[in-house]
Enzyme design. Structure first.
Site, PDB file in Angstrom:
ATOM      1  N   HIS A 127     -30.867  25.914   6.229  1.00  0.00           N
ATOM      2  CA  HIS A 127     -32.021  25.565   7.068  1.00  0.00           C
ATOM      3  C   HIS A 127     -31.779  24.301   7.896  1.00  0.00           C
ATOM      4  O   HIS A 127     -32.536  24.017   8.828  1.00  0.00           O
ATOM      5  CB  HIS A 127     -33.292  25.436   6.222  1.00  0.00           C
ATOM      6  CG  HIS A 127     -33.404  24.170   5.415  1.00  0.00           C
ATOM      7  ND1 HIS A 127     -33.084  24.111   4.081  1.00  0.00           N
ATOM      8  CD2 HIS A 127     -33.813  22.923   5.753  1.00  0.00           C
ATOM      9  CE1 HIS A 127     -33.300  22.879   3.626  1.00  0.00           C
ATOM     10  NE2 HIS A 127     -33.736  22.142   4.631  1.00  0.00           N
ATOM     11  N   ASP A 157     -29.507  29.472   0.955  1.00  0.00           N
ATOM     12  CA  ASP A 157     -29.819  28.251   1.703  1.00  0.00           C
ATOM     13  C   ASP A 157     -28.625  27.313   1.763  1.00  0.00           C
ATOM     14  O   ASP A 157     -28.754  26.093   1.684  1.00  0.00           O
ATOM     15  CB  ASP A 157     -31.035  27.520   1.136  1.00  0.00           C
ATOM     16  CG  ASP A 157     -31.560  26.449   2.091  1.00  0.00           C
ATOM     17  OD1 ASP A 157     -31.361  26.611   3.316  1.00  0.00           O
ATOM     18  OD2 ASP A 157     -32.162  25.459   1.627  1.00  0.00           O
ATOM     19  N   GLY A 228     -34.756  15.225   5.447  1.00  0.00           N
ATOM     20  CA  GLY A 228     -33.470  14.674   5.893  1.00  0.00           C
ATOM     21  C   GLY A 228     -32.452  14.623   4.774  1.00  0.00           C
ATOM     22  O   GLY A 228     -31.244  14.556   5.022  1.00  0.00           O
ATOM     23  N   ASN A 229     -32.920  14.645   3.512  1.00  0.00           N
ATOM     24  CA  ASN A 229     -32.009  14.708   2.372  1.00  0.00           C
ATOM     25  C   ASN A 229     -31.407  16.096   2.186  1.00  0.00           C
ATOM     26  O   ASN A 229     -30.448  16.269   1.426  1.00  0.00           O
ATOM     27  CB  ASN A 229     -32.735  14.324   1.071  1.00  0.00           C
ATOM     28  CG  ASN A 229     -32.761  12.834   0.831  1.00  0.00           C
ATOM     29  OD1 ASN A 229     -33.820  12.215   0.811  1.00  0.00           O
ATOM     30  ND2 ASN A 229     -31.600  12.230   0.663  1.00  0.00           N
ATOM     31  N   SER A 230     -31.970  17.089   2.869  1.00  0.00           N
ATOM     32  CA  SER A 230     -31.472  18.454   2.732  1.00  0.00           C
ATOM     33  C   SER A 230     -29.976  18.534   3.006  1.00  0.00           C
ATOM     34  O   SER A 230     -29.483  18.015   4.015  1.00  0.00           O
ATOM     35  CB  SER A 230     -32.195  19.383   3.717  1.00  0.00           C
ATOM     36  OG  SER A 230     -33.496  19.647   3.280  1.00  0.00           O
ATOM     37  N   LEU A 284     -28.145  46.137  -6.258  1.00  0.00           N
ATOM     38  CA  LEU A 284     -28.434  47.390  -6.953  1.00  0.00           C
ATOM     39  C   LEU A 284     -28.913  48.467  -5.996  1.00  0.00           C
ATOM     40  O   LEU A 284     -28.933  49.650  -6.342  1.00  0.00           O
ATOM     41  CB  LEU A 284     -29.503  47.166  -8.032  1.00  0.00           C
ATOM     42  CG  LEU A 284     -29.170  46.201  -9.174  1.00  0.00           C
ATOM     43  CD1 LEU A 284     -30.367  46.084 -10.117  1.00  0.00           C
ATOM     44  CD2 LEU A 284     -27.940  46.658  -9.929  1.00  0.00           C
ATOM     45  N   GLY A 285     -29.303  48.064  -4.789  1.00  0.00           N
ATOM     46  CA  GLY A 285     -29.841  49.036  -3.837  1.00  0.00           C
ATOM     47  C   GLY A 285     -31.258  49.448  -4.183  1.00  0.00           C
ATOM     48  O   GLY A 285     -31.701  50.539  -3.822  1.00  0.00           O
ATOM     49  N   GLN A 287     -35.497  48.053  -4.586  1.00  0.00           N
ATOM     50  CA  GLN A 287     -36.533  47.048  -4.418  1.00  0.00           C
ATOM     51  C   GLN A 287     -37.389  47.090  -5.682  1.00  0.00           C
ATOM     52  O   GLN A 287     -37.827  48.163  -6.110  1.00  0.00           O
ATOM     53  CB  GLN A 287     -37.390  47.332  -3.184  1.00  0.00           C
ATOM     54  CG  GLN A 287     -38.373  46.216  -2.859  1.00  0.00           C
ATOM     55  CD  GLN A 287     -39.087  46.452  -1.536  1.00  0.00           C
ATOM     56  OE1 GLN A 287     -38.622  47.259  -0.719  1.00  0.00           O
ATOM     57  NE2 GLN A 287     -40.190  45.788  -1.323  1.00  0.00           N
ATOM     58  N   MET A 288     -37.603  45.914  -6.286  1.00  0.00           N
ATOM     59  CA  MET A 288     -38.253  45.878  -7.596  1.00  0.00           C
ATOM     60  C   MET A 288     -39.416  44.900  -7.624  1.00  0.00           C
ATOM     61  O   MET A 288     -39.459  43.935  -6.861  1.00  0.00           O
ATOM     62  CB  MET A 288     -37.227  45.509  -8.674  1.00  0.00           C
ATOM     63  CG  MET A 288     -36.190  46.576  -8.934  1.00  0.00           C
ATOM     64  SD  MET A 288     -34.728  45.955  -9.809  1.00  0.00           S
ATOM     65  CE  MET A 288     -33.962  44.960  -8.536  1.00  0.00           C
TER      66      MET A 288
END
Length: 389
Positions: A127, A157, A228-230, A284-285, A287-288
């Site tokens: 980000h 991220d 800014g620490n990101s 795994l293909g 949606q859970m």
């Protein structure tokens, strides 16, 4: 420090009193532990340096002054001095203001990065680099560099960037299993203003394996992490990076709730990129949906419910909507984060066994993993960055 030693000695005497052994026998028992002990008027006296050894102290004992200096109290400045040359600031205009007028030249965004290779490779947050246009990297010695290569992985991220520099000082990364709750850590970065580069804050690790608004487990810390620490490092007292600072919770009534990406996830992304030029992320293909207990954070081993079958491989394995997934590759799973963490050890095309409840029966299915990038994934806006809170 001398007063602390006296208090510790007093505590030692209280312990002995509670046992009721205030005789020469106590002195003999102390001697067996290697301590120099004396019994005078029914009181047991122990040398300070031996008491320190008994309690596992870490530091330096001065026999002349009879004082003991805790090593950690001197380590923090040395760690900051050691790690700071491996920390960089990253600054640039954001994608929102790149077409603005000349008057917006002060409207900039910035973050932090950590040098991982001497030839200019740096790790930071996705980000950070994703929101910047023509960013500039500033090293500790004040030199500035343009970014020549950039790779972003929003799911973790994390991002890798490259500058044309040589003989940089790479940071040392800790082993994944070394972090511990209560351990003192230091965050180094560029909070609030770019003029505050290489600022350091100190705290402790508040928790591990936090499944908080992210695809992978995070480290929780009370170390001050500000906008800014990101992308900056979370460092232990050995000067080793244990995590990359990523986000925090910020609201009225919330204090000291920062989160860092653990070193094992950082290494996963770095190794995948340098080996394949991309992230080969196995999926795994499916949606859970997580159980209510998992969503609210209660300890539970409830299964995940399949809400959609996304890949032909999953259909071939006879997985269907409504099935309950109890384990993957022999490991119990109760959240999507559990599965994401587990699948870091696999590549697309490999097979895993799933323990599934389907139509009331518990069965084992063999499933071929697919590349997550090949699936039409639902949008994921759950990542909370420190600038967005």
């Amino acid at each position: 420090m001398k007063r602390l030693v006296k208090r510790a000695t007093a505590m030692m005497m209280v312990v002995v009193l509670s046992i009721g052994v205030m005789t020469a026998t106590a002195g003999a028992a102390a001697s067996k532990t290697g301590m120099q002990a004396k019994v005078i008027d029914g009181q047991v006296y122990v040398n300070t340096k031996d008491l320190v050894k008994m309690f596992g102290g870490s530091g330096q004992y001065d026999a002349k002054s009879g004082t003991y200096t805790y090593k950690g109290s001197e380590a923090i400045p040395k760690v900051i001095e050691k790690v700071s040359p491996s920390v960089v600031g990253i600054i640039g205009k954001t994608t929102e203001n790149q077409n603005g007028s000349a008057n917006d030249r002060y409207n900039l965004a910035h973050g932090t990065g950590v040098i991982i290779r001497a030839n200019g490779w740096i790790v930071t947050n996705a980000h950070v680099v994703d929101q910047l246009v023509d960013p500039v990297v500033v090293t500790t010695d004040g030199n500035t560099y343009n970014i020549t290569e950039s790779f972003s992985d929003p799911l973790s991220d994390l991002a890798l960037i490259k500058i044309n520099a040589k003989a940089l000082k790479p940071a040392v990364f800790a082993k994944a299993s070394q972090a511990a709750v209560g351990e003192t850590v230091i965050a180094i970065g560029t909070p609030i203003s770019f003029s505050l580069r290489n600022s350091a804050t100190v705290g402790v690790i508040s928790g591990l394996n936090r499944g908080v608004e992210a695809s992978y487990r995070l480290i929780q810390t009370d170390t001050a992490i500000n906008p800014g620490n990101s992308g900056g490092p979370l460092v232990n007292l050995k000067g080793e990076v244990v995590g990359i600072n990523s986000m925090k919770f910020s609201a009225v009534g919330i204090e000291s709730m920062g989160f860092s990406i653990p070193v094992d996830t950082v290494n996963f992304v770095i190794n995948q990129f340098f080996k394949y030029g991309t992230i080969k992320r196995a999926s795994l293909g499916l949606q859970m949906e997580e159980s209510w207990s998992a969503i609210v954070g209660l300890p539970a081993e409830d299964p995940l419910t399949v809400t959609s079958v996304l890949s032909p491989e999953a259909k071939k394995a006879k997985i269907k909507e409504g099935d309950a997934i109890y384990s993957v590759a022999g490991k119990r799973v109760s959240s999507v984060v559990d599965i994401n963490e587990l699948l870091k050890a696999y590549l697309p095309g490999q097979k895993v066994k799933l323990l599934v409840q389907t139509d009331g029966d518990i069965v084992t299915r063999t499933l071929t993993l697919v590349d997550r990038a090949s699936l039409e994934e639902p949008s994921d806006d759950s990542l909370l960055t420190d600038e967005e809170q």
